[in-house]
Write an enzyme that holds these catalytic residues in place. Sequence first.
Site, PDB file in Angstrom:
ATOM      1  N   LYS A  44       0.714  -1.188  -0.025  1.00 16.02           N
ATOM      2  CA  LYS A  44       0.011   0.077  -0.268  1.00 16.02           C
ATOM      3  C   LYS A  44       0.719   1.330   0.105  1.00 16.02           C
ATOM      4  CE  LYS A  44      -3.272  -1.055  -0.482  1.00 16.02           C
ATOM      5  NZ  LYS A  44      -3.967  -1.269  -1.789  1.00 16.02           N
ATOM      6  N   HIS A  99       7.118  -7.239  -2.298  1.00 15.58           N
ATOM      7  CA  HIS A  99       7.082  -6.511  -1.254  1.00 15.58           C
ATOM      8  C   HIS A  99       8.190  -7.188  -0.112  1.00 15.58           C
ATOM      9  CE1 HIS A  99       3.325  -4.440  -2.228  1.00 15.58           C
ATOM     10  NE2 HIS A  99       2.483  -5.727  -1.737  1.00 15.58           N
ATOM     11  N   ARG A 121       5.997   5.527   1.455  1.00 18.97           N
ATOM     12  CA  ARG A 121       5.089   6.287   1.727  1.00 18.97           C
ATOM     13  C   ARG A 121       4.748   6.646   3.230  1.00 18.97           C
ATOM     14  NH1 ARG A 121      -1.252   4.745   0.036  1.00 18.97           N
ATOM     15  NH2 ARG A 121      -2.214   6.793   0.072  1.00 18.97           N
ATOM     16  N   SER A 129      -4.591   2.715   4.052  1.00 13.87           N
ATOM     17  CA  SER A 129      -4.782   2.152   3.031  1.00 13.87           C
ATOM     18  C   SER A 129      -4.875   0.610   3.174  1.00 13.87           C
ATOM     19  CB  SER A 129      -3.785   2.593   1.958  1.00 13.87           C
ATOM     20  OG  SER A 129      -4.046   1.771   0.703  1.00 13.87           O
ATOM     21  N   PHE A 220      -4.554   8.910 -11.332  1.00 13.06           N
ATOM     22  CA  PHE A 220      -5.428   8.172 -10.447  1.00 13.06           C
ATOM     23  C   PHE A 220      -6.613   7.786 -11.474  1.00 13.06           C
ATOM     24  CE2 PHE A 220      -8.624   7.305  -7.111  1.00 13.06           C
ATOM     25  CZ  PHE A 220      -7.963   6.367  -6.655  1.00 13.06           C
ATOM     26  N   LYS A 249      -8.562   6.000  -2.734  1.00 10.48           N
ATOM     27  CA  LYS A 249      -8.519   7.649  -3.156  1.00 10.48           C
ATOM     28  C   LYS A 249      -7.261   8.065  -3.672  1.00 10.48           C
ATOM     29  CE  LYS A 249     -11.303   8.498   1.025  1.00 10.48           C
ATOM     30  NZ  LYS A 249     -11.134   9.365   2.557  1.00 10.48           N
TER      31      LYS A 249
END
Length: 299
Positions: A44, A99, A121, A129, A220, A249
């Site tokens: 995420k 990941h 992030r 998220s 997005f 979002k």
Amino acid sequence: MAVQYVQYKGIKFPPGYNSVDSLYFAENEFQVRDDDIFNITYPKSGTVWMIEILSLILNDGNPTWNQGILNSLRAPWFTTQLGLETAHNLPSPRLLTCHLPIQIFPKAFFSSKSKVVYTLRDPRDVLVSYYHFSKMCIPFGDPKSFNHFLDRFLKGDVPFGSWFDHIRGWMKLKGKSNIFFISYEQLQEDLYGSIKDLSIFLGKELDEAAITSIVEHASFEAMRKNNMCNSTMLPKEVMDQEKGSFLRKGICGDWKTHFTMAQSEYFNRVYQEKMRGLKETFPWEPTGDQFKQRTYFLN
């Protein structure tokens, strides 16, 4: 029914996607090519966004590949059996996704010339998220509540382990010429400039028209409309779209709509403890007393 996670070297992984055998192979036997490009994130943190950006860069801004081929086939998850088979059959240069924390990343990478793009992030936005994603992605297990998930996240008791360990591990390679660190926040602030920098890192000479095309098709809204990357084609047994939207979002700071004051204070205490000793300042760290100030330079 509780999810039976795959356990590998003290870290749990979602079942179905991974097995002990596939993770062992990824770490110890995966053959890395010198022109491989690895897209690495903690969950995420902009994984799918970066797949779209890198796919477009490799195709000089032409969106045909992105719009016609599933992202899992363009940038396979090589730690899974299906992803491994796809990766083996891809022509060079390969775009590969995972990941994995650094301690179980393919050993062959460290003696290769292959490149890594690592996207990080704000962990508070990652947490939010990840919480919503876990509610809809069956192999990850539906969290009991946001507060319960917050506690598990801070303890590293979530699939793919601790965010703090993941970041600290990969940051040890900062300064290596074949590693490119970039933040979700930087992508949000200056997508055009970020794409230009990524192109240079990958050795791609793109003109203004190509970069503009990448900005457009990696937006997005473009991604939400693209069935090759929005996960709408996954079966309900894997992704229950009735419980939410995979591309929810795509903003920075959404954690502010979820955290209570007490949760924010708890998070900040753990953050300061876990990040102690690092000399970096990350884009989400405000000045003042909320987080310890550091000096951090993105590529």
